[in-house]
Design a protein around this motif. Sequence first.
Motif, mmCIF file in Angstrom:
data_model
loop_
_atom_site.group_PDB
_atom_site.id
_atom_site.type_symbol
_atom_site.label_atom_id
_atom_site.label_comp_id
_atom_site.label_asym_id
_atom_site.label_seq_id
_atom_site.Cartn_x
_atom_site.Cartn_y
_atom_site.Cartn_z
ATOM 1 N N SER A 1 2.420 15.700 -12.469
ATOM 2 C CA SER A 1 3.058 15.552 -13.774
ATOM 3 C C SER A 1 2.590 14.282 -14.474
ATOM 4 C CB SER A 1 4.577 15.502 -13.616
ATOM 5 O OG SER A 1 4.978 14.261 -13.036
ATOM 6 N N GLU A 2 2.781 14.270 -15.771
ATOM 7 C CA GLU A 2 2.428 13.084 -16.560
ATOM 8 C C GLU A 2 3.269 11.889 -16.125
ATOM 9 O OE1 GLU A 2 2.323 11.628 -21.258
ATOM 10 O OE2 GLU A 2 2.794 13.709 -20.737
ATOM 11 N N ARG A 3 4.537 12.144 -15.794
ATOM 12 C CA ARG A 3 5.414 11.060 -15.352
ATOM 13 C C ARG A 3 4.878 10.430 -14.065
ATOM 14 N NH1 ARG A 3 12.000 11.485 -14.314
ATOM 15 N NH2 ARG A 3 12.328 9.256 -13.846
ATOM 16 N N SER A 4 4.461 11.251 -13.123
ATOM 17 C CA SER A 4 3.937 10.726 -11.868
ATOM 18 C C SER A 4 2.654 9.951 -12.089
ATOM 19 C CB SER A 4 3.695 11.865 -10.880
ATOM 20 O OG SER A 4 4.921 12.409 -10.426
ATOM 21 N N LEU B 1 0.863 -1.176 0.000
ATOM 22 C CA LEU B 1 0.000 0.000 0.000
ATOM 23 C C LEU B 1 0.897 1.222 0.000
ATOM 24 C CD1 LEU B 1 -2.801 1.361 0.240
ATOM 25 C CD2 LEU B 1 -2.514 1.263 2.734
ATOM 26 N N LEU B 2 0.873 1.978 -1.088
ATOM 27 C CA LEU B 2 1.658 3.204 -1.194
ATOM 28 C C LEU B 2 0.814 4.362 -0.676
ATOM 29 C CD1 LEU B 2 3.002 1.188 -3.222
ATOM 30 C CD2 LEU B 2 3.608 3.177 -4.611
ATOM 31 N N VAL B 3 1.287 5.047 0.354
ATOM 32 C CA VAL B 3 0.561 6.166 0.961
ATOM 33 C C VAL B 3 1.327 7.436 0.641
ATOM 34 C CG1 VAL B 3 -0.465 7.083 3.063
ATOM 35 C CG2 VAL B 3 -0.131 4.606 2.818
ATOM 36 N N VAL B 4 0.702 8.331 -0.112
ATOM 37 C CA VAL B 4 1.457 9.467 -0.656
ATOM 38 C C VAL B 4 0.801 10.797 -0.314
ATOM 39 C CG1 VAL B 4 0.304 9.246 -2.898
ATOM 40 C CG2 VAL B 4 2.518 10.400 -2.752
ATOM 41 N N ASP B 5 1.602 11.714 0.196
ATOM 42 C CA ASP B 5 1.193 13.098 0.385
ATOM 43 C C ASP B 5 1.163 13.786 -0.980
ATOM 44 O OD1 ASP B 5 0.846 15.665 1.751
ATOM 45 O OD2 ASP B 5 2.934 16.036 1.206
ATOM 46 N N LEU B 6 0.407 14.869 -1.086
ATOM 47 C CA LEU B 6 0.314 15.581 -2.365
ATOM 48 C C LEU B 6 1.289 16.764 -2.443
ATOM 49 C CD1 LEU B 6 -3.548 15.617 -3.077
ATOM 50 C CD2 LEU B 6 -1.794 14.159 -4.110
ATOM 51 N N ASP B 7 0.997 17.833 -1.717
ATOM 52 C CA ASP B 7 1.736 19.083 -1.876
ATOM 53 C C ASP B 7 3.195 18.947 -1.456
ATOM 54 O OD1 ASP B 7 -0.301 21.169 -2.745
ATOM 55 O OD2 ASP B 7 -1.312 20.194 -1.074
ATOM 56 N N LEU B 8 4.074 19.335 -2.383
ATOM 57 C CA LEU B 8 5.524 19.301 -2.202
ATOM 58 C C LEU B 8 6.072 17.887 -2.045
ATOM 59 C CD1 LEU B 8 6.038 22.398 0.126
ATOM 60 C CD2 LEU B 8 6.029 22.297 -2.375
ATOM 61 N N THR B 9 5.229 16.879 -2.347
ATOM 62 C CA THR B 9 5.683 15.482 -2.357
ATOM 63 C C THR B 9 5.385 14.874 -3.720
ATOM 64 O OG1 THR B 9 5.320 15.233 0.032
ATOM 65 C CG2 THR B 9 5.499 13.215 -1.255
ATOM 66 N N ALA B 10 4.129 14.546 -3.989
ATOM 67 C CA ALA B 10 3.776 13.975 -5.291
ATOM 68 C C ALA B 10 3.555 15.043 -6.344
ATOM 69 C CB ALA B 10 2.527 13.114 -5.161
ATOM 70 N N LEU B 11 3.207 16.255 -5.907
ATOM 71 C CA LEU B 11 2.929 17.326 -6.856
ATOM 72 C C LEU B 11 4.166 18.179 -7.108
ATOM 73 C CD1 LEU B 11 -0.544 18.645 -5.629
ATOM 74 C CD2 LEU B 11 -0.037 16.749 -7.194
ATOM 75 N N ILE C 1 15.581 8.327 1.066
ATOM 76 C CA ILE C 1 15.373 9.661 0.504
ATOM 77 C C ILE C 1 15.274 9.510 -1.008
ATOM 78 C CG2 ILE C 1 16.208 12.030 0.337
ATOM 79 C CD1 ILE C 1 15.761 11.147 3.211
ATOM 80 N N CYS C 2 14.231 10.069 -1.597
ATOM 81 C CA CYS C 2 14.101 10.064 -3.053
ATOM 82 C C CYS C 2 14.312 11.484 -3.563
ATOM 83 C CB CYS C 2 12.741 9.504 -3.479
ATOM 84 S SG CYS C 2 11.326 10.562 -3.096
ATOM 85 N N PRO C 3 14.482 11.682 -4.862
ATOM 86 C CA PRO C 3 14.646 13.045 -5.388
ATOM 87 C C PRO C 3 13.473 13.953 -5.024
ATOM 88 C CG PRO C 3 15.293 11.437 -7.032
ATOM 89 C CD PRO C 3 14.660 10.664 -5.919
ATOM 90 N N SER C 4 13.628 15.232 -5.279
ATOM 91 C CA SER C 4 12.641 16.229 -4.861
ATOM 92 C C SER C 4 11.340 16.104 -5.641
ATOM 93 C CB SER C 4 13.209 17.632 -5.058
ATOM 94 O OG SER C 4 13.232 17.952 -6.441
ATOM 95 N N ASN C 5 10.326 16.802 -5.151
ATOM 96 C CA ASN C 5 9.023 16.787 -5.827
ATOM 97 C C ASN C 5 9.136 17.329 -7.248
ATOM 98 O OD1 ASN C 5 9.429 19.482 -4.700
ATOM 99 N ND2 ASN C 5 7.293 19.918 -5.169
ATOM 100 N N ASN C 6 9.967 18.354 -7.448
ATOM 101 C CA ASN C 6 10.093 18.939 -8.790
ATOM 102 C C ASN C 6 10.923 18.078 -9.735
ATOM 103 O OD1 ASN C 6 8.444 21.195 -8.532
ATOM 104 N ND2 ASN C 6 10.046 22.368 -7.522
ATOM 105 N N ASP C 7 11.564 17.058 -9.193
ATOM 106 C CA ASP C 7 12.262 16.062 -10.018
ATOM 107 C C ASP C 7 11.448 14.774 -10.111
ATOM 108 O OD1 ASP C 7 14.550 17.620 -10.612
ATOM 109 O OD2 ASP C 7 15.367 17.204 -8.621
ATOM 110 N N ASP C 8 10.161 14.852 -9.779
ATOM 111 C CA ASP C 8 9.284 13.676 -9.790
ATOM 112 C C ASP C 8 9.880 12.550 -8.949
ATOM 113 O OD1 ASP C 8 7.103 14.561 -11.431
ATOM 114 O OD2 ASP C 8 8.425 14.418 -13.174
ATOM 115 N N GLY C 9 10.309 12.927 -7.734
ATOM 116 C CA GLY C 9 11.004 11.976 -6.873
ATOM 117 C C GLY C 9 10.199 10.738 -6.536
#
Length: 274
Positions: free
Chosen positions: A28-31, A7-17, A257-265
């Motif tokens: 993003s389309e990639r996400s 189960l992947l639990v993901v925040d939106l703002d500044l995380t997935a967005l 740690i994954c890359p930043s939100n703006n790098d589609d981490g």
Amino acid sequence: MSAGGKLLVVDLDLTALCGDEYGERWLSERSEKAFAAARQAGNMVMVATARPPMTAYDLVHRIGASACAYHNGGAVDLDCEHSSLMELSDDQSTGNSNILRFGVPVRRCLEVCCQLLSQIPKLRIGIEFNDTRYTNFDLTEVWPSQEYKLTDFSDLPVGMAEKILMFPTQEQREQVRALVPSDMALLISEDVLWLLMNPKATKLDATNLACQHFGIPLSNTIAFGDDLIDMDLLEHAGCGVAVANAKPELKTIANEICPSNNDDGVAQWIEKQL
């Protein structure tokens, strides 16, 4: 590690967005493709966000989430595919047993707002209720695109509110902390937004509910976040992943740690793990 059956639990703002702290944010389309791939690999996706349904509903459906914790867990939808925005936005809607609410009575919120304002008269404060924000200040000062209703807290309808929201100045913050009532929990989002909520309205509690509903142990969860409000969830998830732009305290307790939100981490993490 393999993410199969998780189960992947993901925040939106500044995380997935994508987007910055003060500007526009988007998926993003990639996400979008990465979440689709995660689901196709046998995983489930849950969104856990501070956003209300009115600003998160479309994103939740584009991500293909099976569950969502809106308002940080104030409203938990365990069947996103079949829940309507109208049901999620109306605290009197009881026909959908898959929508669970953990709010605070409007009457109690009014009492707390008046108590706070009696001690801190210039505090910018409001009550979020049924996807409407009732505030004593111009909300567009902090959220330019958001609608609100100006109030003196004497004319709110009866019901169950999602939260009290505040934007205290640096000088007001310690005073606010000292006045937090014992029946509410204080949550701080992105440093500036302070929330008073039902103590059961947390992302971790919502994730536990989803795990029970779907028959998935908490140890099989992967949580993604960026803010202190995500800390309990990342600490207790099977794997806690902080984006590179996360608060330092969150990165300290994260497993990865994954890359930043703006790098589609988040998308990059999913692509590499599947």
